[in-house]
Design an enzyme around this catalytic site. Structure first.
Site, PDB file in Angstrom:
ATOM      1  N   TYR A 125     -11.588   4.761  26.236  1.00  0.00           N
ATOM      2  CA  TYR A 125     -11.363   5.103  27.643  1.00  0.00           C
ATOM      3  C   TYR A 125     -12.644   5.710  28.225  1.00  0.00           C
ATOM      4  O   TYR A 125     -13.103   5.328  29.297  1.00  0.00           O
ATOM      5  CB  TYR A 125     -10.196   6.086  27.760  1.00  0.00           C
ATOM      6  CG  TYR A 125      -9.810   6.424  29.179  1.00  0.00           C
ATOM      7  CD1 TYR A 125      -8.777   5.754  29.818  1.00  0.00           C
ATOM      8  CD2 TYR A 125     -10.483   7.413  29.891  1.00  0.00           C
ATOM      9  CE1 TYR A 125      -8.424   6.061  31.119  1.00  0.00           C
ATOM     10  CE2 TYR A 125     -10.142   7.727  31.193  1.00  0.00           C
ATOM     11  CZ  TYR A 125      -9.102   7.055  31.794  1.00  0.00           C
ATOM     12  OH  TYR A 125      -8.763   7.353  33.089  1.00  0.00           O
ATOM     13  N   LEU A 183       2.386   5.826  28.693  1.00  0.00           N
ATOM     14  CA  LEU A 183       3.408   6.218  29.665  1.00  0.00           C
ATOM     15  C   LEU A 183       3.197   7.654  30.137  1.00  0.00           C
ATOM     16  O   LEU A 183       4.062   8.254  30.751  1.00  0.00           O
ATOM     17  CB  LEU A 183       4.816   6.041  29.063  1.00  0.00           C
ATOM     18  CG  LEU A 183       5.140   4.614  28.630  1.00  0.00           C
ATOM     19  CD1 LEU A 183       6.536   4.540  28.011  1.00  0.00           C
ATOM     20  CD2 LEU A 183       5.053   3.634  29.803  1.00  0.00           C
ATOM     21  N   SER A 184       2.052   8.195  29.798  1.00  0.00           N
ATOM     22  CA  SER A 184       1.635   9.487  30.317  1.00  0.00           C
ATOM     23  C   SER A 184       2.425  10.672  29.797  1.00  0.00           C
ATOM     24  O   SER A 184       2.835  11.560  30.555  1.00  0.00           O
ATOM     25  CB  SER A 184       1.698   9.448  31.847  1.00  0.00           C
ATOM     26  OG  SER A 184       0.704  10.254  32.340  1.00  0.00           O
ATOM     27  N   SER A 185       2.584  10.695  28.499  1.00  0.00           N
ATOM     28  CA  SER A 185       3.223  11.859  27.881  1.00  0.00           C
ATOM     29  C   SER A 185       2.433  13.127  28.212  1.00  0.00           C
ATOM     30  O   SER A 185       3.012  14.184  28.426  1.00  0.00           O
ATOM     31  CB  SER A 185       3.314  11.661  26.370  1.00  0.00           C
ATOM     32  OG  SER A 185       2.044  11.316  25.853  1.00  0.00           O
ATOM     33  N   SER A 186       1.106  13.008  28.298  1.00  0.00           N
ATOM     34  CA  SER A 186       0.299  14.214  28.520  1.00  0.00           C
ATOM     35  C   SER A 186       0.535  14.793  29.916  1.00  0.00           C
ATOM     36  O   SER A 186       0.756  15.996  30.058  1.00  0.00           O
ATOM     37  CB  SER A 186      -1.184  13.919  28.279  1.00  0.00           C
ATOM     38  OG  SER A 186      -1.597  12.822  29.040  1.00  0.00           O
ATOM     39  N   GLU A 236      -5.051  -0.513  37.876  1.00  0.00           N
ATOM     40  CA  GLU A 236      -5.417   0.127  36.601  1.00  0.00           C
ATOM     41  C   GLU A 236      -6.895   0.455  36.554  1.00  0.00           C
ATOM     42  O   GLU A 236      -7.738  -0.373  36.922  1.00  0.00           O
ATOM     43  CB  GLU A 236      -5.048  -0.821  35.461  1.00  0.00           C
ATOM     44  CG  GLU A 236      -4.461  -0.141  34.255  1.00  0.00           C
ATOM     45  CD  GLU A 236      -3.133   0.545  34.542  1.00  0.00           C
ATOM     46  OE1 GLU A 236      -3.121   1.764  34.807  1.00  0.00           O
ATOM     47  OE2 GLU A 236      -2.101  -0.149  34.495  1.00  0.00           O
ATOM     48  N   GLY A 278       1.393   8.150  23.021  1.00  0.00           N
ATOM     49  CA  GLY A 278       0.351   7.144  22.825  1.00  0.00           C
ATOM     50  C   GLY A 278       0.771   5.754  23.275  1.00  0.00           C
ATOM     51  O   GLY A 278       0.247   4.752  22.808  1.00  0.00           O
ATOM     52  N   ASP A 310      -8.442   4.857  39.398  1.00  0.00           N
ATOM     53  CA  ASP A 310      -8.172   6.200  39.941  1.00  0.00           C
ATOM     54  C   ASP A 310      -9.284   7.209  39.702  1.00  0.00           C
ATOM     55  O   ASP A 310      -9.149   8.361  40.072  1.00  0.00           O
ATOM     56  CB  ASP A 310      -6.828   6.743  39.423  1.00  0.00           C
ATOM     57  CG  ASP A 310      -6.825   7.076  37.948  1.00  0.00           C
ATOM     58  OD1 ASP A 310      -7.672   6.539  37.202  1.00  0.00           O
ATOM     59  OD2 ASP A 310      -5.964   7.869  37.529  1.00  0.00           O
ATOM     60  N   ASP A 369      -1.776   9.992  37.047  1.00  0.00           N
ATOM     61  CA  ASP A 369      -0.615  10.379  36.249  1.00  0.00           C
ATOM     62  C   ASP A 369      -0.020  11.699  36.722  1.00  0.00           C
ATOM     63  O   ASP A 369       1.185  11.822  36.939  1.00  0.00           O
ATOM     64  CB  ASP A 369      -1.000  10.490  34.768  1.00  0.00           C
ATOM     65  CG  ASP A 369      -1.590   9.194  34.240  1.00  0.00           C
ATOM     66  OD1 ASP A 369      -1.464   8.167  34.934  1.00  0.00           O
ATOM     67  OD2 ASP A 369      -2.165   9.210  33.139  1.00  0.00           O
TER      68      ASP A 369
END
Ligand code: GLA
Length: 383
Positions: free
Chosen positions: A214, A118-121, A27, A115, A30, A165
């Site tokens: 972030y 889980l990387s919706s974007s 985590e 949000g 990257d 992602d």
């Protein structure tokens, strides 16, 4: 999707889809060339696309019930803090890549929790990219698809995320986790043992990569990395050891020291996690997840009380081998590795105990590693 796209836009849409992802371990590594181990999961964004002749790019979101329109030739970098930024950003990024997409209508729909880490974007970006590429009759290699979607997120949307992602959402393969080297953009597919299940538990505390924390963490990390580069000649944190960091401790802020320590030790944990998976030593894999959570909580300061509670509850349950926060942090989900035959009872117990302790109903999902967008498109199983 096919029907609703046709009803709205009057054309037969070509359909593409991209999954969400969960990160098993690795985590915040990257964006300093480090190692990550995510897998794609069954939640998806679906994009339908059909050409139009007026030179416009019209996006419709089924989730928001809203339509937004851009001129394809005049699209500037103009994020609005809106769901459409992700898809419009991909159109802009494709142009930076030298790919002009003519006018089109695109419908988007998805079931990825927002949000939740889980990387919706990335799921929206990659689904939109696949659809636009097909309209432009262009095929690009995985690295390029991931990189251009990341550019959309970094430079158009304005979220300073890494490449994990977009890469896994585009390139994942069913039944496998992906060990990705984010510097070389090379990956290895790893089997997960039959006897375990991956369970995601949503703390229901929302996080947003595009806002504050972030970016703050990234700044702290980059400040520390710059000191190491200057003092030790290590180009990226990926190249530094804890001893290098210790040697520079008094030249950086305490925050930078701690954030960098998380990343350096996390890279080492990913290497060990890979070995544990290949040796079928799933107990060790679980222990590494627990260490990774402590490091995210204490050194990276990116957990949340609710998420810590969810991890503690998980670790009390029979059959739970490992549990940790996953994704950007500051809320969102935990990822848990649980004995297959105890996964159902694990979910029931975690939900019950979390509701009792925190007065929140957690959504929990038992997940299998899914195909990424490229594999889905190849198999013709886009939707
Ligand atoms: C978010 C970012 C990723 C990565 C993770 C933390 O999901 O989009 O690039 O940095 O946070 O590992």
């Amino acid at each position: 999707m096919r029907r609703s796209h046709h009803e709205r836009f009057g054309g037969a849409g070509r359909i593409f889809s991209a999954p969400a992802r969960v990160n098993l371990i690795g985590e915040h590594t990257d964006y300093t060339g480090g190692l990550v181990m995510p897998m794609a999961i069954g939640f998806r964004t679906v994009a339908a696309i059909s050409p139009r002749s007026d030179g416009r790019a019209v996006f419709y979101s089924d989730n928001y019930g809203e339509e937004v329109c851009f001129e394809t030739t005049a699209l500037e970098r103009s994020p609005r803090g809106h769901w459409s930024d992700y898809a419009a950003g991909v159109l802009w990024s494709l142009r930076q890549e030298g790919i002009a997409v003519a006018g089109f209508s695109m419908s988007l729909a998805g079931d990825v929790p927002l949000g939740a880490g889980l990387s919706s974007s990335a799921s929206v970006e990659v689904a939109a990219a696949m659809a636009m590429l097909s309209l432009a009759d262009a095929e690009l290699p995985l690295k390029t698809v991931a990189t251009l979607c990341r550019r959309a997120e970094n430079e158009y949307v304005g979220a300073k995320s890494g490449i994990m992602d977009q890469f896994v959402v585009a390139g994942a393969v069913a039944h496998r986790a992906m060990l990705l080297d984010t510097r070389a953009l090379e990956f290895e597919l790893l089997p997960l043992p039959e006897e375990v299940r991956v369970v995601i538990a949503n703390s229901m505390v929302k996080h947003a990569v595009a806002t504050g924390e972030y970016g703050d963490r990234r700044d702290e990390v980059e400040a520390g990395q710059a000191v190491l580069r200057r003092e030790r000649g290590t180009e990226l944190l990926r190249d530094a050891s804890v001893a290098d960091l210790e040697a520079c401790r008094n030249r950086m802020s305490e925050a930078s020291f701690l954030r960098c320590r998380h990343i350096i030790t996390e890279n080492a944990r990913v290497v060990e996690a890979r070995a544990a998976l290949l040796d079928g030593y799933v107990k060790r894999f679980g222990e590494l997840m627990v260490e990774a959570h402590a490091s995210m909580r204490d050194d990276f300061a990116a957990s949340a009380p609710e998420v810590d509670a969810l991890v503690e509850i998980a670790l009390r349950q029979a059959g739970c081998l490992g549990a940790r926060i996953t994704g950007g942090g500051f809320g969102g989900c935990t990822v848990n590795v649980v004995a297959a035959d105890q996964a159902e009872s694990f979910v029931a117990a975690v939900r019950r105990e979390y509701a009792r302790e925190m007065k929140i109903e957690a959504d929990c999902f038992i997940c299998a590693p899914s195909d990424g967008a490229l594999a889905l498109a190849k198999k013709g199983g886009a939707a």
